[in-house]
Design a protein around this motif. Structure first.
Motif, PDB file in Angstrom:
ATOM      1  N   ARG A  33      50.087  10.387   5.200  1.00 27.79           N
ATOM      2  CA  ARG A  33      49.131   9.761   4.141  1.00 27.79           C
ATOM      3  C   ARG A  33      47.776   8.934   4.670  1.00 27.79           C
ATOM      4  N   GLU A  34      46.887   9.087   3.995  1.00 28.93           N
ATOM      5  CA  GLU A  34      45.534   8.411   4.553  1.00 28.93           C
ATOM      6  C   GLU A  34      44.636   8.210   3.393  1.00 28.93           C
ATOM      7  N   ARG A  35      44.063   6.963   3.562  1.00 32.91           N
ATOM      8  CA  ARG A  35      42.776   6.584   2.797  1.00 32.91           C
ATOM      9  C   ARG A  35      41.382   6.716   3.694  1.00 32.91           C
ATOM     10  N   VAL A  36      40.605   7.556   3.006  1.00 34.59           N
ATOM     11  CA  VAL A  36      39.352   7.549   3.440  1.00 34.59           C
ATOM     12  C   VAL A  36      38.266   6.780   2.844  1.00 34.59           C
ATOM     13  N   ILE A  37      37.359   5.964   3.331  1.00 38.33           N
ATOM     14  CA  ILE A  37      36.148   5.156   2.608  1.00 38.33           C
ATOM     15  C   ILE A  37      34.842   5.561   3.214  1.00 38.33           C
ATOM     16  N   PHE A  38      34.024   5.823   2.452  1.00 37.59           N
ATOM     17  CA  PHE A  38      32.528   5.833   2.894  1.00 37.59           C
ATOM     18  C   PHE A  38      31.836   5.208   1.731  1.00 37.59           C
ATOM     19  N   ASP A  39      31.153   3.963   2.320  1.00 36.44           N
ATOM     20  CA  ASP A  39      30.590   3.060   1.397  1.00 36.44           C
ATOM     21  C   ASP A  39      29.043   3.401   1.020  1.00 36.44           C
ATOM     22  N   GLY A  40      28.699   4.395   1.568  1.00 37.33           N
ATOM     23  CA  GLY A  40      27.278   4.997   1.265  1.00 37.33           C
ATOM     24  C   GLY A  40      26.419   4.887   2.451  1.00 37.33           C
ATOM     25  N   LYS A  41      26.806   3.958   3.387  1.00 40.74           N
ATOM     26  CA  LYS A  41      25.912   3.705   4.599  1.00 40.74           C
ATOM     27  C   LYS A  41      26.741   3.935   5.802  1.00 40.74           C
ATOM     28  N   HIS A  42      28.027   3.329   5.812  1.00 39.08           N
ATOM     29  CA  HIS A  42      28.798   3.354   6.943  1.00 39.08           C
ATOM     30  C   HIS A  42      30.173   4.181   6.713  1.00 39.08           C
ATOM     31  N   PRO A  44      32.475   7.602   7.605  1.00 34.04           N
ATOM     32  CA  PRO A  44      33.985   7.354   6.730  1.00 34.04           C
ATOM     33  C   PRO A  44      34.944   6.614   7.959  1.00 34.04           C
ATOM     34  N   PHE A  45      35.794   5.963   7.084  1.00 33.50           N
ATOM     35  CA  PHE A  45      36.678   4.917   7.753  1.00 33.50           C
ATOM     36  C   PHE A  45      38.097   5.533   7.251  1.00 33.50           C
ATOM     37  N   ASN A  46      38.867   5.805   8.176  1.00 33.27           N
ATOM     38  CA  ASN A  46      40.249   6.353   8.106  1.00 33.27           C
ATOM     39  C   ASN A  46      41.384   5.483   8.238  1.00 33.27           C
ATOM     40  N   TYR A  47      42.142   5.352   7.301  1.00 31.34           N
ATOM     41  CA  TYR A  47      43.435   4.209   7.328  1.00 31.34           C
ATOM     42  C   TYR A  47      44.524   5.110   7.125  1.00 31.34           C
ATOM     43  N   ASP A  48      45.740   4.458   7.844  1.00 33.09           N
ATOM     44  CA  ASP A  48      46.945   5.222   7.323  1.00 33.09           C
ATOM     45  C   ASP A  48      47.229   4.389   5.977  1.00 33.09           C
ATOM     46  N   ALA A  49      47.980   5.115   5.269  1.00 34.42           N
ATOM     47  CA  ALA A  49      48.246   4.214   3.634  1.00 34.42           C
ATOM     48  C   ALA A  49      49.621   4.774   3.195  1.00 34.42           C
ATOM     49  N   ASP A  50      50.168   4.127   2.212  1.00 31.01           N
ATOM     50  CA  ASP A  50      51.473   4.353   1.871  1.00 31.01           C
ATOM     51  C   ASP A  50      51.388   5.215   0.375  1.00 31.01           C
ATOM     52  N   GLU A  51      52.459   5.906  -0.056  1.00 31.99           N
ATOM     53  CA  GLU A  51      52.224   6.510  -1.339  1.00 31.99           C
ATOM     54  C   GLU A  51      51.828   5.781  -2.264  1.00 31.99           C
ATOM     55  N   ALA A  78      38.169  -1.104   3.973  1.00 32.23           N
ATOM     56  CA  ALA A  78      39.327  -0.634   2.890  1.00 32.23           C
ATOM     57  C   ALA A  78      39.344  -1.189   1.615  1.00 32.23           C
ATOM     58  N   ALA A  79      38.647  -2.500   1.511  1.00 32.59           N
ATOM     59  CA  ALA A  79      38.702  -3.128   0.195  1.00 32.59           C
ATOM     60  C   ALA A  79      37.577  -2.828  -0.773  1.00 32.59           C
ATOM     61  N   PHE A  80      36.435  -1.694  -0.005  1.00 30.69           N
ATOM     62  CA  PHE A  80      35.517  -1.397  -0.869  1.00 30.69           C
ATOM     63  C   PHE A  80      35.774  -0.710  -2.077  1.00 30.69           C
ATOM     64  N   VAL A  81      35.015  -0.819  -3.073  1.00 33.24           N
ATOM     65  CA  VAL A  81      35.319  -0.433  -4.247  1.00 33.24           C
ATOM     66  C   VAL A  81      33.992   0.601  -4.629  1.00 33.24           C
ATOM     67  N   VAL A  82      34.371   1.757  -5.062  1.00 34.11           N
ATOM     68  CA  VAL A  82      33.198   2.860  -4.920  1.00 34.11           C
ATOM     69  C   VAL A  82      32.513   2.551  -6.244  1.00 34.11           C
TER      70      VAL A  82
END
Length: 88
Positions: A33-42, A44-51, A78-82
């Motif tokens: 499982r993973e969460r991927v975040i791209f804030d539009g500038k920086h 993408p950041f990849n994190y392990d995540a749960d279900e 990881a706290a970034f809200v799109v």
């Protein structure tokens, strides 16, 4: 699309500064499982995540980061809200 990834779309978003958040559930034996975040500038950041799409920190990551300040810095993206997408 492959394993919940949209490579061409994600690359387009990164190239054009369009923020996105992707969560991928696990398939045991194939991928985690993973969460991927791209804030539009920086990123993408990849994190392990749960279900439930909560970011997980392993003891190895905590040891590598070494301090609460470093952990908070690591988790901040990881706290970034799109934001809403407005097409004009």
């Amino acid at each position: 699309m492959s394993w919940g990834c949209f490579n061409a779309l994600e690359q387009y978003c990164c190239t054009n500064g369009i923020a996105y958040h992707r969560w991928l559930g696990a398939c045991p034996g194939s991928f985690g499982r993973e969460r991927v975040i791209f804030d539009g500038k920086h990123g993408p950041f990849n994190y392990d995540a749960d279900e439930d799409d909560r970011v997980l920190l392993t003891s190895q990551i905590i040891e590598q980061l070494g301090s609460m300040r470093a952990i908070r810095t690591y988790l901040k993206p990881a706290a970034f809200v799109v934001p809403l997408l407005a097409i004009t």
